[in-house]
Scaffold this active site. Structure first.
Site, PDB file in Angstrom:
ATOM      1  N   LYS A  24      39.697  44.318  37.620  1.00  0.00           N
ATOM      2  CA  LYS A  24      40.696  43.731  38.513  1.00  0.00           C
ATOM      3  C   LYS A  24      40.042  42.806  39.537  1.00  0.00           C
ATOM      4  O   LYS A  24      40.485  41.670  39.744  1.00  0.00           O
ATOM      5  CB  LYS A  24      41.484  44.842  39.201  1.00  0.00           C
ATOM      6  CG  LYS A  24      42.574  44.352  40.128  1.00  0.00           C
ATOM      7  CD  LYS A  24      42.084  44.304  41.550  1.00  0.00           C
ATOM      8  CE  LYS A  24      43.126  43.660  42.447  1.00  0.00           C
ATOM      9  NZ  LYS A  24      42.661  43.687  43.853  1.00  0.00           N
ATOM     10  N   ASP A  46      46.978  44.576  39.596  1.00  0.00           N
ATOM     11  CA  ASP A  46      46.826  45.616  40.597  1.00  0.00           C
ATOM     12  C   ASP A  46      48.098  46.452  40.617  1.00  0.00           C
ATOM     13  O   ASP A  46      48.983  46.295  39.788  1.00  0.00           O
ATOM     14  CB  ASP A  46      46.558  45.013  41.965  1.00  0.00           C
ATOM     15  CG  ASP A  46      47.659  44.061  42.360  1.00  0.00           C
ATOM     16  OD1 ASP A  46      48.835  44.417  42.215  1.00  0.00           O
ATOM     17  OD2 ASP A  46      47.354  42.951  42.809  1.00  0.00           O
TER      18      ASP A  46
END
Length: 214
Positions: A124, A142
């Site tokens: 991420k 996220d």
DNA sequence: ATCCCGAGGG
DNA sequence: CCCTCTGGAT
């Protein structure tokens, strides 16, 4: 791979996001690739408002890998104590700075594999840096993006990798670069985890969440 | 009690 | 797959 079912109104959805916010920005304060990388690495399980409070103090004294190393784990810890998971993060920031110097000439690398080889940098965080700094249309998933993608049905998936692929497959090319920030900002201020503000939602007519959950 | 721009280890 | 790290906001 089987053909993906196209989300019928997806182009209209992103056209509305773009009309409302043509150049969506993240809200993590930074002044360089390095400070962006550190800010994103610090943002896990923390609000970006809280991260900004800490990084203002931290970056004032250490905005390069060399200066970060000079602070040491203890010094970094002092500045980020108010952020969740601060002990791990302080260690990671120092180890990451050391590795940037040792393996990458002190520069933040522009590939996902290289970024993920840095301590505390996962998929991420790597995707956010690729997207925001290097302008590569990588899709960082996220907690907000995951929720919005599934709730709205824009890009459903059981895990973050599946959602990442779904966004890449479903979102039309012109919207790929900014999809991450449109989805994240929508998730933060409208399609919130606890009380989604469906009445104020730009894409309400394309979403089945409200009727399914009332 | 749950969530916030997750990652690493077992 | 699970668990742990962690303070602040709601």
């Amino acid at each position: 791979m089987a053909a993906q079912l196209p989300y019928p109104e997806i182009a209209q959805i992103f056209a509305r996001f773009r009309a409302a916010e043509p150049e969506p920005k993240g809200e993590l304060e930074h002044s360089s690739a390095f400070t962006l990388l550190v800010a994103v690495a610090l943002s896990a399980q923390a609000t970006d408002k809280g991260v900004n409070l800490a990084t203002r103090k931290l970056f004032a004294v250490a905005d390069t890998p060399e200066r970060m190393l000079a602070l040491g784990v203890e010094g970094v810890t002092e500045h980020i104590r108010t952020i969740g998971l601060f002990r791990n993060k302080a260690k990671n920031v120092i180890a990451l700075s050391q590795r940037l110097i040792d393996a990458f000439g002190g520069e933040v690398p522009a590939s996902r594999a290289a970024l993920q080889s840095l301590p505390g940098v996962g998929r991420k965080t790597a995707n956010v840096v690729l997207n925001m700094w290097f302008r590569i249309p990588a899709q960082a998933v996220d907690t907000h993006v995951f929720r919005v993608a599934n709730r709205t049905g824009i890009a459903p998936g059981r895990d973050v990798i599946a959602v990442e692929r779904a966004i890449e497959d479903q979102v039309p090319a012109p919207y790929q670069q900014h999809a991450h920030h449109w989805l994240i900002l929508h998730g933060r201020y409208v399609c919130k985890a606890r009380k989604p503000a469906c009445a104020a939602c730009l894409i309400r007519e394309y979403c089945r969440y409200e009727e399914k959950n009332l």
